[in-house]
Design a protein around this motif. Structure first.
Motif: not given
Length: 312
Positions: A50-74
């Motif tokens: 319904e709201v592409p901007e909100a959907w894209l923001t959510k997907v991007l933010t959670n992809l970034c969180l996955d990177r921050l939480r990864s073993a290599q990033a930690r």
């Protein structure tokens, strides 16, 4: 994917990139996160979004969180091996700069402090301070409650405020004059003048040209001044490492004044200053080639003024 869907994504690419950069502190990682978001957009059932901007923001933010939480990033963050990647003024990845909070959120000083927050605290802080999302919206993006978002924001602001070493915002012209005087003192060996230009709790952080595994950190005006004096003292070994005798330019990097060492058209080092109330609160020295790649791309398209030092 039809052209309309591609155009809709491209219309928000710069905003997504500036969000990812603030979350990850790396332009290269931010570009990868944006590309991964595009692949998710490509595969999605877009008619149900319904709201592409909100959907894209959510997907991007959670992809970034996955990177921050990864073993290599930690491991990298725990080891303290890297500084945020510096960006030249005008880079679209710097994103919105209309408010003091938005400008602060992309400074190297604050990006470095963000490394000390948990991934969720970092995301809440960036979404709230830099992009003005309401806590209800942040809760939906991160899958947490609204009250939890408020608590994360409160903790993040508190931790950053407690360690932020500067006074009020300084206009660019005044900040540049402070840096010019600082550079003149550093290159002339006037250590006592360097100390006078530093705040009482000044700090300096350097990546040591990327030659070591850990960042070099200095505290107290005297230690910072000694480090700066030694760093700005030219030697044959430093010139060999730089590939020549650099010219010194002053430019804006991440909204702050910086001294750039340039050989030919290549930036070989950057010292970014955090200036407040007429004194230098912190310095960040970056010379690792991989952290200067995007800045170098922008510098080659930049029309710099005359260097403050023709040949160092």
């Amino acid at each position: 994917m039809d052209s309309a869907a591609v155009e809709r994504f491209e219309a928000g690419r710069d905003r997504l990139a500036s969000l990812a950069y603030r979350l990850l502190g790396s332009a290269a990682d931010a570009e990868d996160a944006v590309q991964d978001t595009f692949l998710r957009w490509q595969a999605a059932d877009r008619e149900r979004i319904e709201v592409p901007e909100a959907w894209l923001t959510k997907v991007l933010t959670n992809l970034c969180l996955d990177r921050l939480r990864s073993a290599q990033a930690r491991h990298e963050r725990a080891a303290g091996a890297t500084l945020p990647e510096p960006l030249l003024e005008g880079d679209p990845m710097l994103g919105p700069a209309d408010t003091f909070e938005q400008r602060e959120s992309v400074s190297l000083a604050v990006l470095t402090l963000l490394e000390r927050l948990s991934p969720v605290e970092r995301a809440v802080y960036v979404l709230r301070e830099a992009f003005s999302y309401r806590h209800a919206e942040i809760a939906g993006i991160l899958g947490i409650t609204e009250s939890a978002s408020q608590q994360h924001a409160h903790r993040a602001r508190g931790r950053i405020a407690a360690e932020r070493r500067r006074g009020g915002e300084t206009d660019p012209a005044s900040a540049r004059r402070v840096v010019e005087e600082f550079l003149a003192a550093a290159t002339s060996g006037r250590t006592e003048r360097l100390v006078a230009l530093l705040t009482d709790d000044a700090t300096a952080v350097s990546d040591g040209a990327g030659l070591g595994r850990r960042l070099l950190r200095y505290e107290t005006p005297e230690r910072v001044a000694s480090f700066v004096r030694a760093g700005f003292k030219p030697t044959p070994a430093k010139r060999r490492l730089a590939g020549g005798s650099p010219a010194m330019h002053i430019a804006l990097v991440n909204g702050s004044p910086a001294v750039l060492a340039v050989v030919g058209e290549r930036v070989v080092g950057a010292v970014v200053f955090d200036v407040g109330d007429g004194r230098v609160a912190s310095l960040h020295g970056i010379a690792a080639a991989d952290r200067l790649a995007r800045l170098n791309e922008a510098w080659r398209q930049h029309e710099p003024g005359a260097p403050v030092i023709d040949a160092w």
